[in-house]
Design a protein around this motif. Sequence first.
Motif, PDB file in Angstrom:
ATOM      1  N   ALA A 268      -1.119  -3.781   1.503  1.00  0.00           N
ATOM      2  CA  ALA A 268      -0.295  -2.895   0.841  1.00  0.00           C
ATOM      3  C   ALA A 268       1.048  -2.877   1.846  1.00  0.00           C
ATOM      4  CB  ALA A 268      -0.866  -1.528   0.517  1.00  0.00           C
ATOM      5  N   LEU A 269       0.812  -2.823   2.820  1.00  0.00           N
ATOM      6  CA  LEU A 269       2.035  -2.627   3.881  1.00  0.00           C
ATOM      7  C   LEU A 269       2.616  -3.964   3.938  1.00  0.00           C
ATOM      8  CD1 LEU A 269       0.467  -0.323   6.856  1.00  0.00           C
ATOM      9  CD2 LEU A 269       2.129   0.250   5.282  1.00  0.00           C
ATOM     10  N   ASN A 270       1.615  -4.992   4.040  1.00  0.00           N
ATOM     11  CA  ASN A 270       2.334  -6.281   4.073  1.00  0.00           C
ATOM     12  C   ASN A 270       3.318  -6.625   2.864  1.00  0.00           C
ATOM     13  OD1 ASN A 270       1.391  -7.244   6.486  1.00  0.00           O
ATOM     14  ND2 ASN A 270      -0.508  -8.002   5.632  1.00  0.00           N
TER      15      ASN A 270
ATOM     16  N   LYS B 181       3.760   5.004  -4.807  1.00  0.00           N
ATOM     17  CA  LYS B 181       2.476   4.788  -5.041  1.00  0.00           C
ATOM     18  C   LYS B 181       1.770   4.839  -4.303  1.00  0.00           C
ATOM     19  CE  LYS B 181       3.825   2.261  -9.366  1.00  0.00           C
ATOM     20  NZ  LYS B 181       3.458   1.048 -10.342  1.00  0.00           N
ATOM     21  N   LEU B 182       1.875   4.118  -3.043  1.00  0.00           N
ATOM     22  CA  LEU B 182       0.909   4.006  -1.917  1.00  0.00           C
ATOM     23  C   LEU B 182       0.903   5.444  -1.390  1.00  0.00           C
ATOM     24  CD1 LEU B 182      -0.442   2.535  -0.020  1.00  0.00           C
ATOM     25  CD2 LEU B 182       1.297   2.067   1.519  1.00  0.00           C
ATOM     26  N   SER B 183       1.824   6.327  -1.423  1.00  0.00           N
ATOM     27  CA  SER B 183       1.751   7.652  -0.691  1.00  0.00           C
ATOM     28  C   SER B 183       0.842   8.270  -1.613  1.00  0.00           C
ATOM     29  CB  SER B 183       3.261   8.013  -0.769  1.00  0.00           C
ATOM     30  OG  SER B 183       3.125   9.466  -0.249  1.00  0.00           O
ATOM     31  N   ASN B 184       0.926   8.122  -2.927  1.00  0.00           N
ATOM     32  CA  ASN B 184       0.032   9.179  -3.895  1.00  0.00           C
ATOM     33  C   ASN B 184      -1.226   8.911  -3.458  1.00  0.00           C
ATOM     34  OD1 ASN B 184       2.312  10.261  -4.922  1.00  0.00           O
ATOM     35  ND2 ASN B 184       2.658   8.961  -6.451  1.00  0.00           N
ATOM     36  N   LEU B 185      -1.551   7.305  -3.677  1.00  0.00           N
ATOM     37  CA  LEU B 185      -2.761   6.817  -3.547  1.00  0.00           C
ATOM     38  C   LEU B 185      -3.541   7.368  -2.224  1.00  0.00           C
ATOM     39  CD1 LEU B 185      -5.116   5.466  -5.104  1.00  0.00           C
ATOM     40  CD2 LEU B 185      -4.228   3.187  -3.981  1.00  0.00           C
TER      41      LEU B 185
END
Length: 351
Positions: A180-182, A201-205
């Motif tokens: 995800a970070l890549n 979205k990544l933060s929510n997950l």
Amino acid sequence: MDLLKFNQTKLFASHFLLWVGVWFFYVYFFSYNTTNTLYVTWFSSILLPITMLTTYTTVYYLIPRYLMNRKYWLFGLYSTYVVIFTAFLTTVTMIGSFIFISNLQVENTPVMSRNLVFILILIYLVVGLVSFVYILNHNFNTLSRNKNLENKILDAQLHLKDQELHYLKKQIHPHFLFNALNTIYGFALKQSLQTPDIILKLSNLLDYILYQVTEKEVFLKQELDHIEEYISLEQIRFQDTLEVTIAKNDFDESIRVPPMLFLPFVENAFKHGAIVDGKLQIHMKFEVTKTQLFFHIENSTRNEETETETARIGLTNIRKRLELLYPNHYDLRVETPKNSYVVNLKISLHD
């Protein structure tokens, strides 16, 4: 220390009241059909220590040492010795009272004090009553100790299960975060307008995975929403090489499930799945009724890559968690048809 003194005082007071009551009991019975209160008082007072000796020998020696240890033959043998010794002391008391208190005048002795068998019955009536209370109290204390021990063992087991469950829920494969970070890094280099949405979205997950996981249960809809967020992040990474379908029926939105119950299966589908004929295909199905929850997930793969060591460890951890959450109330089946990896999970929502 004060509590110990209080308990000792309480024990002494209860014994004192017991023997005072026994003394009055003897006085009452031996006073039958006689007016010689002096004889009755002295006879009852002399008989009381004999009763106490017999009672304490039985209660604090014979019962705990032999009866409680199931040495019935020895208990019977030594009880017989105690009865004989008690009868001897009682006989001496009867003769001594007859000589020194009544001055050898039979008519001045109470009728009840002349019968050895009757006196022994009175003594052993007291012995039996005290022994019954002792055994009853001993059994109650034993049951209480066993219950406390069972509760401690149960608490320890629950604590260990909670720790194991917490550990299993915290097992997040770092590859997803790296991927995800890549992806975010690549979109940031392109200055894509999608970058903020991806980060959100990544933060929510991550919030769900790291913090909501501490909750015992979450709404099923909440779990499915985060699965869809997870898929949308992977969709960005795989672009046109990913094909995902999710089928679900209408269900009661009040249904709750443990957090991250299905997300590990979805994560494994992406991690161990393979692009076949230009696509990584993942198909999911949720069927929920009032009594049962059915989950199906299938991903494309190359069969020779299916049973990797990591995949086996992941599936083992998932089974452990299911066993902790739904002991004997779930059915997990894995199938490996050609170029596919299929997982079917059934969970009983009520006993």
